[in-house]
Design a protein around this motif. Structure first.
Motif, PDB file in Angstrom:
ATOM      1  N   THR A  79       0.812  -1.223   0.000  1.00 22.26           N
ATOM      2  CA  THR A  79       0.000   0.000   0.000  1.00 22.26           C
ATOM      3  C   THR A  79       0.841   1.267   0.000  1.00 22.26           C
ATOM      4  OG1 THR A  79      -0.145  -0.109   2.420  1.00 22.26           O
ATOM      5  CG2 THR A  79      -1.913  -1.154   1.146  1.00 22.26           C
ATOM      6  N   SER A  80       2.026   1.234   0.556  1.00 21.52           N
ATOM      7  CA  SER A  80       2.907   2.410   0.566  1.00 21.52           C
ATOM      8  C   SER A  80       4.346   1.931   0.602  1.00 21.52           C
ATOM      9  CB  SER A  80       2.619   3.314   1.775  1.00 21.52           C
ATOM     10  OG  SER A  80       2.917   2.647   2.986  1.00 21.52           O
ATOM     11  N   MET A  84      -1.607  -5.712   5.414  1.00 22.50           N
ATOM     12  CA  MET A  84      -1.711  -6.158   6.795  1.00 22.50           C
ATOM     13  C   MET A  84      -1.037  -5.204   7.768  1.00 22.50           C
ATOM     14  SD  MET A  84      -3.490  -8.886   6.595  1.00 22.50           S
ATOM     15  CE  MET A  84      -3.239  -9.556   8.231  1.00 22.50           C
ATOM     16  N   GLY A  85      -0.397  -4.149   7.250  1.00 27.26           N
ATOM     17  CA  GLY A  85       0.293  -3.192   8.100  1.00 27.26           C
ATOM     18  C   GLY A  85       1.686  -3.618   8.500  1.00 27.26           C
ATOM     19  N   PRO A 105       0.421  -5.887  15.154  1.00 32.00           N
ATOM     20  CA  PRO A 105       0.318  -4.422  15.131  1.00 32.00           C
ATOM     21  C   PRO A 105       0.425  -3.892  13.708  1.00 32.00           C
ATOM     22  CG  PRO A 105       2.497  -5.077  15.862  1.00 32.00           C
ATOM     23  CD  PRO A 105       1.718  -6.343  15.689  1.00 32.00           C
ATOM     24  N   THR A 106      -0.095  -2.714  13.509  1.00 29.71           N
ATOM     25  CA  THR A 106      -0.127  -2.085  12.190  1.00 29.71           C
ATOM     26  C   THR A 106       0.812  -0.890  12.169  1.00 29.71           C
ATOM     27  OG1 THR A 106      -2.428  -2.751  11.895  1.00 29.71           O
ATOM     28  CG2 THR A 106      -1.610  -1.024  10.460  1.00 29.71           C
ATOM     29  N   GLN A 163       0.308   0.655  15.804  1.00 28.95           N
ATOM     30  CA  GLN A 163      -0.979   0.636  16.494  1.00 28.95           C
ATOM     31  C   GLN A 163      -1.472  -0.800  16.578  1.00 28.95           C
ATOM     32  OE1 GLN A 163      -3.732   3.210  14.471  1.00 28.95           O
ATOM     33  NE2 GLN A 163      -2.784   5.082  15.200  1.00 28.95           N
ATOM     34  N   GLY A 164      -2.030  -1.143  17.737  1.00 26.00           N
ATOM     35  CA  GLY A 164      -2.553  -2.482  17.927  1.00 26.00           C
ATOM     36  C   GLY A 164      -3.130  -2.664  19.305  1.00 26.00           C
TER      37      GLY A 164
END
Length: 687
Positions: free
Chosen positions: A151-152, A170-171, A199-200, A218-219
């Motif tokens: 995604t990035s 999935m981060g 975690p993402t 984040q998670g």
């Protein structure tokens, strides 16, 4: 004979047509006087001159329907007139010169992200990413070993080395190391075995020299920042000892033709190789930072006890060590809820997780470092971070280990919550934008603020973009040669889509200039993205919601030219264009979906996944600008960018030059006067 009562009952049972008695006179048979007869004759001979008066006599609901139809017609007519006026104004408007791309790269799939380094282009897509040569658009390698899409992607150019950090759906963020013709997978930073505890990664940042990296994760309802020390020297030694096979140099095709370069037509020999069996040294985790705790009541009984909790007085200003009791907080909360009860009673959604913006700062007067921790120049020493909704900008030292407590060494409090910020590419200037529209500009290298400025009323900062400092010399934007100190120019995009130029220096306070106002009628021309062009002095790219692109000269606040895709291709998302601007070359890339034919016949027709290259040196209006970009400090009209000693020297030299020219002109005038006097004397003698 029937009685009167029985006769009445029987009459009621009979139908109307069989009832006995004289018939009742109808309204038309009533006797009429002369006035009524005349009025009836006037009505019969009346001619309706105003049609609207006739509609007023309609019964309901036809009268209401007529009014609604008239209102709809009036509104439609106003809209038609407004669109006609806009078309008239658009036809008479002076349009800039439009340029098309010079080359096209055809991809096998649509890219979801892209990034540029000095020599390569990286495209993220389905199940991995691919690497292309910037000069001939040749695909060098494709790493497609994931189960989900990328995604990035972040790229840090370190000269002969490149750090690549793609993030999948999935981060999970992975760190790659590209050296010469070898690609190494260093580590998946946040990958765990249990998918439920995964975690993402939300943001990532790598320091300027590639020595540190920070990842915002984040998670499980929590947010934190992991900071790593990157063993760059160890990676270089480990990669140099490997038997790398360098591919022979191939003929480079310049990006000056519009011939599409497809994977089938291009040379598909793999120039890079993935070293899956080689494990480089992993990054060292040095710090874990969590958001600041909410301010609660204190148990301190005296100021001395509060100051005792602050080590070396470095955390002053964070608001944690205070003398406010719980009862005072409760009283304040009660007053607040009583004042704004009608607004607080509304149902509020779930509060989003806190996010952070962070930067790596170089050693300076503001971010001083102890003598025993001295390192080579250009290595980051301090991590600056601010959290959403926080007034404070925290400074954390990077000279620590994981065992040390992650406490801030410095706090910069602001009057309002920080909404946006930006650090310059040279890590010398920092801008903090608060939610009230106030900007604070810092000269981090010299260690003092350049000033505070407020945006116009109703304008709030959305994004900040630094410009490489330039001067205007003879109507042309040029970069001064040599380093420039305490001179800042940045472009601010506001939430109302207006664009502003903010300029500040050490000798003069910051000033703001409106470059683009918010369009009132042409809403599709609102700016949605801005990108500075480092290779063109004082130029920025602006992208509008309707897909149009233009190059703006911020010194003159006017559009120089516009760019458009060929054969009527379309952007995937017009208000969120996918592009990349080169920091080293005068070009930028733009992704666009181009139809398979020049004139598509249906919406379901196959489209090509293309990335277009715009080379500024190929356009006549920008050719001279891209070649003549620098000017010597002596020839600059703005010598405020020079040190004080150099400015005094230039001023003294200019004064000497003016003195010499004045002496020459005086001598010439004296010679002319002597000649004129001799002529007058000769004429007097003749008389």
């Amino acid at each position: 004979m029937l009685s009167s009562k029985e006769s009445l009952t029987q009459r009621k049972k009979l139908p109307v047509s069989t009832r006995q008695g004289p018939p009742k006179a109808l309204e038309k048979d009533w006797p009429k006087d002369n006035d009524e007869v005349e009025e009836k004759e006037e009505e019969e001979n009346y001619v309706l001159h105003d049609p609207e008066r006739g509609l007023d006599s309609l019964p309901q609901p036809y009268r209401m329907i007529n009014k609604l139809v008239e209102l709809l017609f009036d509104q439609s007519w106003e809209l038609i007139e407004e669109r006609a006026a806009l078309r008239q104004a658009d036809s008479t408007r002076i349009r800039p010169t439009v340029y098309t791309p010079v080359s096209e790269i055809q991809l096998s799939q649509r890219p979801s992200c892209m990034a540029m380094s000095q020599d390569y282009v990286f495209f993220g897509g389905a199940k991995g990413f691919s690497i292309y040569n910037l000069y001939n658009a040749e695909r060098l390698y494709a790493w497609e070993k994931l189960r989900v899409d990328v995604t990035s992607i972040g790229v840090t150019d370190l000269g002969s080395e490149i750090l690549i950090a793609p993030v999948d759906e999935m981060g999970i963020i992975r760190l790659f190391y590209l050296y010469k013709d070898a690609l190494f997978l260093i580590k998946a930073i946040n990958e765990v075995d249990d998918a439920s505890k995964q975690p993402t990664c939300v943001k990532m940042e790598i320091s300027q020299g590639g020595d540190f990296a920070a990842f915002l994760l984040q998670g499980a309802g929590d947010t934190w920042l992991d900071v790593y020390k990157l063993p760059r020297e160890a990676w270089l030694k480990e990669a140099e000892h490997l038997p790398l096979t360098l591919n022979p140099k191939k003929k480079v095709r310049p990006l000056s033709t519009m011939d599409p370069i497809t994977p089938d037509s291009a040379d598909m020999d793999v120039n890079f190789s993935f070293k899956s069996d080689v494990k480089l040294s992993p990054p060292v985790h040095i710090m874990k930072i969590k958001p600041p705790k909410p301010i609660t009541g204190t148990t301190f009984k005296s100021p001395l006890e509060a100051f005792a909790k602050v080590e070396d007085c470095l955390g002053l200003g964070s608001g944690q060590n205070h003398l406010i009791r719980d009862s005072q907080w409760e009283q304040r909360a009660d007053l607040f809820h009583a004042s704004y009860k009608k607004h607080l009673d509304r149902e509020l959604g779930e509060e989003p997780l806190s996010s952070a913006t962070f930067y790596f700062l170089l050693p300076s007067c503001v971010t001083s470092m102890p003598a025993e921790a001295k390192s080579s120049s250009g290595v980051a020493y301090v991590l600056g971070i601010h959290w959403t909704g926080s007034h404070n900008f925290f400074l954390y030292s990077l000279n620590r280990t994981l065992k040390d407590r992650a406490e801030p060494e410095g706090v910069w409090p602001c009057a309002a919550p920080i909404a946006a910020s930006r650090l310059s590419c040279s890590s010398s200037y920092l801008v903090l934008a608060c939610e009230d529209g106030v900007l604070t500009l810092w000269d981090v290298a010299e260690g003092f603020p350049l000033g505070v400025i407020a945006l116009p009323e109703g304008c709030f900062c959305q994004s900040i973009h630094f410009l490489k400092y330039f001067v205007v010399h003879k109507g042309q934007n040029l970069y001064p040669e040599g380093p420039v100190k305490s001179q800042v120019k940045c472009v601010v995009l506001c939430t109302n889509t207006s664009l502003h130029l903010v300029t500040a220096s050490s000798t003069q306070g910051p000033t703001s200039q409106v470059l683009v106002t918010r369009p009132v009628k042409l809403l599709d021309e609102t700016i949605c993205a801005v990108a500075p062009v480092p290779t063109l002095p004082g130029m920025v790219l602006t992208f509008a919601r309707n897909g149009s692109m233009s190059l703006m000269d911020v010194a003159k606040a006017e559009v120089v030219c516009a760019f458009a895709l060929p054969r009527a291709p379309r952007l995937a998302v017009t208000w969120k264009p996918l592009f990349a601007v080169s920091l080293h070359h005068p070009c930028f890339l733009l992704q666009g979906d181009c139809p398979g034919k020049e004139e598509p016949t249906s919406d379901t027709e196959d489209t090509r996944n293309s990335v277009f290259c715009f080379n500024f040196e190929a356009y006549p209006l920008l050719k001279n600008i891209s070649k003549n970009r620098t000017i010597s400090q002596e020839g600059s009209t703005e010598n405020l960018a020079l040190p004080l000693e150099k400015r005094c020297e230039l001023l003294l030299q200019k004064s000497f030059q003016k003195l010499k020219t004045s002496l020459v002109t005086k001598d010439q005038e004296w010679i002319r006067l002597r000649r004129y006097s001799t002529l007058l004397q000769k004429e007097n003698f003749r008389k």
